[in-house]
Design a protein around this motif. Structure first.
Motif, short mmCIF file in Angstrom:
data_model
loop_
_atom_site.label_atom_id
_atom_site.label_comp_id
_atom_site.label_asym_id
_atom_site.label_seq_id
_atom_site.Cartn_x
_atom_site.Cartn_y
_atom_site.Cartn_z
N VAL A 1 -5.70 -10.67 12.21
CA VAL A 1 -6.78 -10.48 11.26
C VAL A 1 -6.79 -11.55 10.17
O VAL A 1 -7.82 -11.81 9.56
N ARG B 1 -20.98 -18.14 10.63
CA ARG B 1 -22.25 -17.83 9.96
C ARG B 1 -22.91 -19.06 9.36
O ARG B 1 -24.13 -19.18 9.35
N ASN C 1 -5.49 -16.58 17.46
CA ASN C 1 -5.65 -17.56 16.39
C ASN C 1 -5.80 -18.99 16.91
O ASN C 1 -6.51 -19.79 16.29
N ALA D 1 -15.24 -16.25 10.68
CA ALA D 1 -16.57 -15.63 10.59
C ALA D 1 -17.46 -16.41 9.63
O ALA D 1 -18.65 -16.62 9.91
N LEU D 2 -16.90 -16.87 8.51
CA LEU D 2 -17.66 -17.68 7.56
C LEU D 2 -18.14 -18.96 8.22
O LEU D 2 -19.31 -19.35 8.10
N TRP E 1 -6.98 -14.81 9.95
CA TRP E 1 -7.93 -15.93 9.97
C TRP E 1 -9.34 -15.51 10.34
O TRP E 1 -10.25 -16.34 10.32
N TRP E 2 -9.57 -14.27 10.69
CA TRP E 2 -10.91 -13.84 11.09
C TRP E 2 -11.97 -14.05 10.01
O TRP E 2 -13.07 -14.49 10.32
N PRO E 3 -11.69 -13.73 8.73
CA PRO E 3 -12.75 -13.92 7.72
C PRO E 3 -13.20 -15.38 7.61
O PRO E 3 -14.39 -15.66 7.51
N GLN E 4 -12.25 -16.30 7.67
CA GLN E 4 -12.61 -17.71 7.58
C GLN E 4 -13.38 -18.15 8.83
O GLN E 4 -14.36 -18.88 8.74
N THR F 1 -13.22 -23.14 15.30
CA THR F 1 -13.49 -23.46 13.90
C THR F 1 -13.50 -24.96 13.67
O THR F 1 -14.39 -25.49 12.99
#
Length: 105
Positions: free
Chosen positions: A18, A29, A74, A25-26, A20-23, A81
């Motif tokens: 979990v 988007r 990851n 996702a950013l 690195w998921w927020p980065q 990414t």
């Protein structure tokens, strides 16, 4: 191995999944808007990828599943990414170039 050690490894792996998921996702988007991704570091993503590979190799060498499991998520996230960051940061340059060409005409 003891069950409580397996549970500890599982919890640590979930947190690593979990992490690195927020980065990621950013980046997903905002992939078309490079200016919104200025705070996302490509070198940190390269380090994340290297870290995933090293932990994966260590997990294979020691036979410890939970140590290498986060790298299965990851590592690919880091690759995607990096690719999206590179593409999004090239878009403004292309747009500026085409605008300059139009003005020069």
């Amino acid at each position: 191995m003891y069950a409580h050690i397996d549970v500890l490894g599982f919890i640590a792996s979930v947190i690593s999944f979990v992490l690195w998921w927020p980065q990621a996702a950013l980046v997903w988007r905002c992939r078309q808007h490079g200016e919104q991704l200025r705070g996302v570091s490509t070198p940190s993503q390269v380090l994340l990828l290297m870290n995933a590979c090293l932990w994966g190799a260590y997990a294979v060498g020691t036979g410890s599943l939970w140590v290498g499991a986060p790298g299965l998520v990851n590592g690919p996230l880091a690759i995607v990414t990096i690719v999206l960051l590179r593409r999004s940061r090239r878009l403004p340059e292309k747009a500026r170039g085409s605008t300059a060409d139009k003005v020069a005409r």
